[in-house]
Design a protein around this motif. Structure first.
Motif, PDB file in Angstrom:
ATOM      1  N   ARG A 168       0.833  -1.210   0.000  1.00  0.00           N
ATOM      2  CA  ARG A 168       0.000   0.000   0.000  1.00  0.00           C
ATOM      3  C   ARG A 168       0.864   1.254   0.000  1.00  0.00           C
ATOM      4  O   ARG A 168       0.601   2.211  -0.729  1.00  0.00           O
ATOM      5  N   ASN A 172       0.936   4.179  -2.760  1.00  0.00           N
ATOM      6  CA  ASN A 172       0.700   5.584  -2.426  1.00  0.00           C
ATOM      7  C   ASN A 172       1.776   6.465  -3.007  1.00  0.00           C
ATOM      8  O   ASN A 172       1.518   7.513  -3.586  1.00  0.00           O
ATOM      9  N   GLN A 176       1.398   9.386  -5.819  1.00  0.00           N
ATOM     10  CA  GLN A 176       1.880  10.770  -5.711  1.00  0.00           C
ATOM     11  C   GLN A 176       2.711  11.139  -6.921  1.00  0.00           C
ATOM     12  O   GLN A 176       2.613  12.229  -7.478  1.00  0.00           O
TER      13      GLN A 176
END
Ligand SMILES: Nc1nc2c(ncn2[C@@H]2O[C@H](COP(=O)(O)OP(=O)(O)OP(=O)(O)O)[C@@H](O)[C@H]2O)c(=O)[nH]1
Ligand SMILES: [Mg+2]
Length: 579
Positions: A168, A172, A176
Motif C-alpha cells: 500500500r 501511495n 503521488q
C-alpha cells in the motif's frame, strides 16, 4: 482441477497432486509468504530439480502455481489482472532458485515489466532447506535507475514484514508520483517512441511532427523516447532493457497509449504488447485516427473507415486480446461502428460492405458534379504540407472564413470559392487537405474526392511554410505526392508563406533559390505579387485554351516559370505579425 502452469512434463502423479494442493494454501496478509509454504515449495522444487513459482494476490490467495526448469520459470499471461494506470498488478511472485543465487536480472526485469507488487526468490540450501528470501520491489521515483530496489535478505523466520502495508505504501508513493503527470480531462496520455537507424537530428524532427499530430488529436504527450540502433530488428523493435524502461514510464506517468513513429509490423506489435500490457499504435494509425474524427462528408467517412480497416487487417493477430488493444482506436473510438472486439472475418465483411457503399456514393457524386457547372471558369487549387497556411491564404484572398488553425489537418473536405482578379478575370479557387510525409497510400485513395478536384485544376498554388525548419523536406514530400498523383503536368506557383517570421534578407534568398513568391497569408497587402502572378498565368492558360478551341487541338501551355519573378519591393516584407 486447478491448472499447473509451465513445465510439468514427466512429473509423478503424487508430485502433481502436491503442486495442485498448493492452491489450497492461504497466506496471512502480513506475511510475504508463510514459512510452511516456502518450506514445502522448497522441498518439492529440490525433489523435481525444477524451479517452482507461485503468484499470490493481496488477499493471500494463490493465483498460479508454475513449474520451470532448473534455471527459470515463465510467468503466465496476466492479462486478466490488468493494472490500472499508475497502479501495481496486485500480484506478487515468489519462486525457488536451485543454485542459491539471489534475484537475477530476468527476475528484476519481470518485476518491472509486469508491474508486480513484489518479486521474491527462495534460494534452496542443502537438501532443499530454506534459510532466507530475497525480495525486491519497484521504486517509484523519477530519475531512478534502475527502477527497482532489492531489499536486504529476509531470514525465513522473519517473513512477517507487514506485507500488505508495504505494498500500500508503495502504491501511495506511486500515486503521488503519477499525480505529477496526471491530466484530469480524461485525455489519452501517450508516450512517443522512435526506434530508428536514421540520424538523431532527423529522428528528432520526425518525433516533433509526431507530437504535433498527437496534439492535433487532443492526446496529451507525457514523454518521448528515442532509440537509435545500428540496424532495426524485424521481430523485436526494442531491446529488452528499453522495454523495461518504457514499462516503468508507463507505470509512473500513467501512460495509456504508446505511439511509435515507425510503422510497426504484426510481429513487432505482438512482441511489444506481450511485454507491456497497453494500447500500441503507430504514426499511420494516428493520422488515420485524425482523419476519422475530422471527415465530414459521407464519402470521406466511408473512405477513412475503409483505410483504417485495411491498415489493421494484417495487424489483427490471432490472439483476441491483442486484437482489442489494436483495434480500439484512440480513446476507445473504433473505426466507425465496429468497436472493440473486432475479428478478421468481421473486418473483411465490413471492408466489402464499405467498398460497395463507396461505389454508389461516388456514382452520385459524379452525377452531381456534371450538373454543377463551373461555367468554364479556370480552377486554381491550393496544395501544400499540412499547416502551411493554405486555408489562411484562401481566406485572405477571398475574404472568407474557412477554418484555419494551428493544428495538423485542420482542413479535410475541400472548399471552393470564387475569386475575381483586378483585371476582371474570374476563377474558382479550392482549398484542399494537407499533405504529409509518408502519407499512407490508403489515405491518398481515401481522399480521392479532393484529389480528383486537383486533376481538373488549371493551376496549383503550392504553399510552403518557409518559417518551418523542415520546409525543404516538406516541399519534397509534397512534390513527390504531386508526382504520385500524376499532377506534374499542371502549372505550379510556389507560394513561400509566413514570411513575417523571417528576416527580409532570408526571405529574399529563399525566394530566389526556390523560384517562389514570398507572402504572409495573413496579410492581404503581401499577396499582391502573388495575385499578379496568378493573373498572368491564368491569362496565358485562357489564351491557350481559346486558341486550342479554335484549332480543335489540346491546350498545353508551356509557361513553366515563365511568369515567375521575384518582386523587388514586396510590401510589408519582414514586418512582424502577431502570432
Ligand atoms: N505567422 C504566420 N502564421 C500563419 C501565416 N499563414 C498561416 N499562419 C498560421 O498557420 C496555421 C495554419 O494555418 P492553416 O491556414 O490552417 O493551414 P493549412 O495549410 O490550411 O493547414 P491544414 O488544413 O491543417 O492542412 C494557423 O495558425 C495560421 O494562423 C502567416 O503568414 N504567418
Ligand atoms: Mg486548411
Amino acid at each position: 482441477m486447478k491448472k499447473i502452469y509451465g513445465n510439468t512434463g514427466g512429473l509423478k502423479a503424487n508430485q502433481l497432486r502436491r503442486l495442485e494442493n498448493l492452491y489450497r494454501r492461504r497466506i496471512p496478509p502480513e506475511y510475504v509468504i508463510s514459512f510452511e509454504l516456502a518450506r514445502d515449495i522448497g522441498r518439492l522444487s529440490f525433489e523435481i530439480r525444477r524451479q517452482i513459482g507461485v503468484l499470490i494476490n493481496r488477499r493471500g490467495k494463490m493465483i498460479a502455481v508454475i513449474v520451470g526448469d532448473h534455471r527459470k520459470i515463465v510467468i503466465p499471461d496476466l492479462r486478466d489482472y490488468r493494472a490500472a494506470p499508475g497502479r501495481l498488478r496486485g500480484l506478487r511472485c515468489l519462486h525457488t532458485h536451485l543454485q542459491k543465487e539471489p534475484l537475477t536480472r530476468d527476475d528484476l526485469t519481470d518485476l518491472a515489466l509486469l508491474r508486480l507488487d513484489l518479486m521474491g526468490a527462495i534460494p534452496l540450501q542443502l537438501e532443499g532447506r530454506i534459510d532466507r528470501i530475497y525480495l525486491s520491489h519497484i521504486l517509484p521515483q523519477r530519475k531512478n535507475n534502475p527502477p527497482y530496489v532489492v531489499m536486504p535478505p529476509l531470514a525465513s523466520s522473519r517473513l512477517n514484514i507487514d506485507c500488505l502495508e508495504l505494498i500500500r505504501a508503495l502504491e501511495n508513493e506511486l500515486a503521488q508520483e503519477t499525480a505529477l503527470y496526471e491530466s484530469k480531462d480524461g485525455r489519452e496520455r501517450a508516450l512517443l517512441i522512435s526506434v530508428t537507424t536514421a540520424s538523431a537530428g532527423r529522428a528528432r524532427n520526425s518525433l516533433y511532427e509526431l507530437k504535433q499530430l498527437a496534439d492535433s488529436n487532443r492526446i496529451a504527450v507525457v514523454g518521448e523516447v528515442l532509440q537509435q540502433r545500428k540496424k532495426t530488428d524485424a521481430k523485436f523493435l526494442l531491446g529488452r532493457g528499453k522495454l523495461e524502461d518504457l514499462s516503468l514510464m508507463v507505470l509512473v506517468r500513467g501512460v495509456t497509449l504508446l505511439i511509435f513513429d515507425q510503422e510497426l509490423n504484426p510481429a513487432q506489435i505482438r512482441s511489444i504488447t506481450d511485454q507491456i500490457d497497453i494500447k500500441v499504435i503507430d504514426r499511420t494509425q494516428l493520422i488515420l485516427d485524425i482523419f476519422a474524427q475530422r471527415a465530414r462528408s459521407k464519402e470521406g467517412k466511408l473512405q477513412v473507415e475503409l483505410a483504417q480497416l485495411r491498415y489493421m487487417l494484417p495487424r489483427l493477430v490471432a490472439k483476441n486480446t491483442a486484437m482489442s488493444r489494436l483495434t480500439g482506436g484512440i480513446g476507445g473510438r473504433g473505426p466507425g461502428e465496429t468497436k472493440l472486439e473486432i475479428n478478421r472475418r468481421r473486418a473483411r465483411d465490413r471492408i466489402r460492405q464499405l467498398e460497395k457503399a463507396l461505389v454508389s456514393v461516388r456514382k452520385q457524386r459524379h452525377q452531381q458534379k456534371s450538373k454543377r457547372s463551373r461555367k468554364g471558369l479556370p480552377v486554381i487549387s491550393i496544395i501544400g504540407y499540412t499547416n502551411a497556411g493554405k486555408s489562411t491564404l484562401l481566406n485572405t484572398l477571398t475574404k472568407s472564413q474557412v477554418l484555419a488553425e494551428r493544428r495538423l489537418f485542420a482542413t479535410l473536405d475541400p472548399t471552393s470559392r470564387r475569386l475575381r482578379f483586378p483585371r476582371d478575370i474570374e476563377v474558382i479557387i479550392t482549398d484542399t487537405v494537407g499533405f504529409i510525409r509518408d502519407l499512407p497510400r490508403d489515405l491518398l485513395v481515401a481522399f480521392r474526392a479532393t484529389l480528383e478536384e486537383l486533376e481538373s485544376a488549371d493551376l496549383l498554388l503550392h504553399v510552403i511554410d518557409i518559417s518551418n525548419p523542415r520546409f525543404q523536406e516538406q516541399l519534397e514530400s509534397v512534390e513527390a505526392i504531386v508526382c504520385d498523383l500524376n499532377l506534374q503536368h499542371i502549372n505550379v506557383i510556389r507560394v513561400l508563406n509566413k514570411l513575417d517570421r523571417l528576416t527580409s534578407d532570408r526571405a529574399h534568398i529563399l525566394a530566389e533559390r526556390l523560384h517562389g513568391i514570398p507572402v504572409s497569408a495573413r496579410t492581404a497587402a503581401t499577396l499582391l505579387p502573388l495575385i499578379d502572378e496568378m493573373q498572368c498565368r491564368i491569362e496565358v492558360i485562357a489564351q491557350c485554351r481559346s486558341a486550342a478551341a479554335a484549332s480543335g487541338t489540346e491546350c498545353q501551355p508551356e509557361i513553366e516559370n515563365e511568369c515567375t519573378r521575384v518582386p523587388d519591393s514586396g510590401p510589408a516584407w519582414g514586418d512582424t505579425i502577431e502570432n
